[in-house]
Design a protein around this motif. Structure first.
Motif, mmCIF file in Angstrom:
data_model
loop_
_atom_site.group_PDB
_atom_site.id
_atom_site.type_symbol
_atom_site.label_atom_id
_atom_site.label_comp_id
_atom_site.label_asym_id
_atom_site.label_seq_id
_atom_site.Cartn_x
_atom_site.Cartn_y
_atom_site.Cartn_z
ATOM 1 N N UNK A 1 -41.596 -53.879 48.390
ATOM 2 C CA UNK A 1 -42.217 -53.656 47.084
ATOM 3 C C UNK A 1 -42.092 -54.917 46.218
ATOM 4 N N UNK B 1 -28.547 -59.468 41.711
ATOM 5 C CA UNK B 1 -28.069 -58.086 41.789
ATOM 6 C C UNK B 1 -26.822 -57.888 42.642
ATOM 7 N N UNK C 1 -26.543 -57.617 45.718
ATOM 8 C CA UNK C 1 -26.772 -56.849 46.947
ATOM 9 C C UNK C 1 -28.000 -57.410 47.663
ATOM 10 N N UNK C 2 -28.024 -57.203 48.974
ATOM 11 C CA UNK C 2 -29.232 -57.479 49.732
ATOM 12 C C UNK C 2 -30.088 -56.225 49.660
ATOM 13 N N UNK C 3 -31.370 -56.343 49.288
ATOM 14 C CA UNK C 3 -32.184 -55.137 49.084
ATOM 15 C C UNK C 3 -32.516 -54.414 50.384
ATOM 16 N N UNK C 4 -32.676 -53.123 50.299
ATOM 17 C CA UNK C 4 -33.169 -52.336 51.428
ATOM 18 C C UNK C 4 -34.608 -52.759 51.711
ATOM 19 N N UNK D 1 -37.388 -51.232 52.037
ATOM 20 C CA UNK D 1 -38.413 -50.638 51.163
ATOM 21 C C UNK D 1 -38.488 -51.378 49.824
ATOM 22 N N UNK D 2 -37.285 -51.707 49.308
ATOM 23 C CA UNK D 2 -37.211 -52.414 48.027
ATOM 24 C C UNK D 2 -37.722 -53.842 48.188
ATOM 25 N N UNK E 1 -32.601 -62.614 44.943
ATOM 26 C CA UNK E 1 -32.315 -61.203 44.668
ATOM 27 C C UNK E 1 -30.812 -60.949 44.722
ATOM 28 N N UNK E 2 -30.180 -61.523 45.740
ATOM 29 C CA UNK E 2 -28.725 -61.340 45.881
ATOM 30 C C UNK E 2 -27.982 -61.963 44.704
ATOM 31 N N UNK F 1 -44.919 -57.569 44.682
ATOM 32 C CA UNK F 1 -45.076 -57.849 43.258
ATOM 33 C C UNK F 1 -45.054 -59.353 43.004
#
Lengths: 135, 111, 102
Positions: free
Chosen positions: B70, B59, B61-64, B66-67, B55-56, B74
């Protein structure tokens, strides 16, 4: 929920010449934790923040443009770009990154986040907000 | 600046134990960072750590949390995409703790 | 006397470029960098002004700042020369003075 407020982040600066764009993006991501009704506006030089193909390695800065594509994950899917601002800069929507979000209510259908709006439409959007944060 | 020992090499970490040079991360460093918290990494931990690294990479960023929840749901299924499962793996907070072992900065929005 | 004028502000935000072009004598050089590179793109509200100025002055733009902003060289006004940091230094060396329109 009655405590959900309409937040608009107004972005008017180029991405790398000043720190405004990155600061705005960070505040947007932090603010997303509060689950408010968030919209982003890109007007004037702010439209340069969304261009595709950014590569600031030559100027020694971190490329934060991929982070805009994560906004959909944060349920931020109302991204308004002003038409007049694009035109004055010789840009079209094709020069911008393709930002999308997935609609959970429609089996994760992928939808566009960016909406190109006229200055007068943008004025209406600004008028509808509870809170406006300017960068 | 403090350091941790990874197979005889000193690796720099900040005052909260996060890796200083993100580019130098290896799975061995991840294991050592976890050991410092008395956490033994299983395949289930690595699944989340590797997901965070991907993910990093994409994007920047390290996701929050909640993200993260989710997105894990998925990718790895509903039985893993819930906070109960993730907090069992990472009791100090899935985003915060898993990011640490993944050699990523603290998630934006984590104070 | 040969002068290198540099502009690092967006023409849409400040009047640095406009003032620079007003004061740049024939034969001088103008280098756009940082947020100033926006003016090098063709089809902008300032393109005609730049093209007019290019009859008398040489226009340069810093490639690294274009790349940072995703502005491809194919989008530039014809006749603008893309330089790198080394080229920037060489331009400064070749001219007698450097005037920065901050």
């Amino acid at each position: 929920m009655s405590d959900v407020k309409k937040f608009l982040y107004v972005n008017r600066k180029q991405p790398y010449g000043t720190i405004y764009a990155l600061e705005s993006l960070e505040v947007v991501l932090i603010g997303a934790a509060f689950e408010q009704d968030v919209s982003l506006a890109f007007v004037d030089d702010g439209v340069y923040q969304l261009t595709k193909g950014q590569d600031p390695s030559g100027i020694g800065m971190k490329n934060f443009s991929p982070t805009y594509t994560a906004l959909g994950d944060y349920d931020i899917n109302k991204i308004y770009v002003e038409k007049e601002s694009l035109e004055a800069r010789g840009l079209t929507i094709d020069d911008l990154q393709h930002l999308t979000w997935e609609d959970e209510d429609e089996d994760w259908a992928e939808k566009d986040s960016i909406r190109v709006v006229s200055a007068s439409e943008m004025a209406e959007i600004m008028d509808q907000q509870d809170i406006v944060l300017s960068f | 600046m403090s350091t941790i020992d990874v197979n005889g090499t000193a690796v720099e970490v900040d005052e909260e134990g996060y890796l200083v040079d993100l580019g130098s991360w290896t799975p061995e460093i991840g294991t050592a960072l976890a050991k410092g918290d008395d956490c033994e990494l299983t395949d289930n931990h690595w699944e989340v750590i590797n997901f965070l690294r991907e993910y990093y990479e994409e994007y920047q960023i390290a996701p929050a949390v909640r993200v993260l929840t989710k997105a894990i749901g998925k990718k790895l299924g509903k039985d893993k995409g819930n906070s109960k499962y993730l907090y069992e793996l990472f009791p100090y907070g899935p985003a915060k703790q898993a990011c640490k072992y993944a050699g990523l900065p603290k998630p934006t929005g984590c104070v | 006397m040969a002068i290198l004028h540099t502009v690092n502000k967006s023409p849409f935000e400040r009047d640095a470029l406009e003032s620079c072009l007003k004061h740049a004598l024939a034969g001088s050089s103008v280098l756009l960098f940082e947020d100033g590179v926006a003016a090098a793109v063709d089809g902008t509200a300032y393109a005609d002004q730049i093209k007019g100025a290019m009859e008398n002055v040489s226009l340069f733009v810093l490639g690294e700042d274009l790349k940072a902003r995703g502005l491809g060289e194919h989008k530039l006004i014809d006749g603008i020369t893309v330089v790198d940091y080394k080229g920037f230094v060489e331009l400064a060396g070749k001219n007698d003075t450097v005037q920065s329109w901050l």
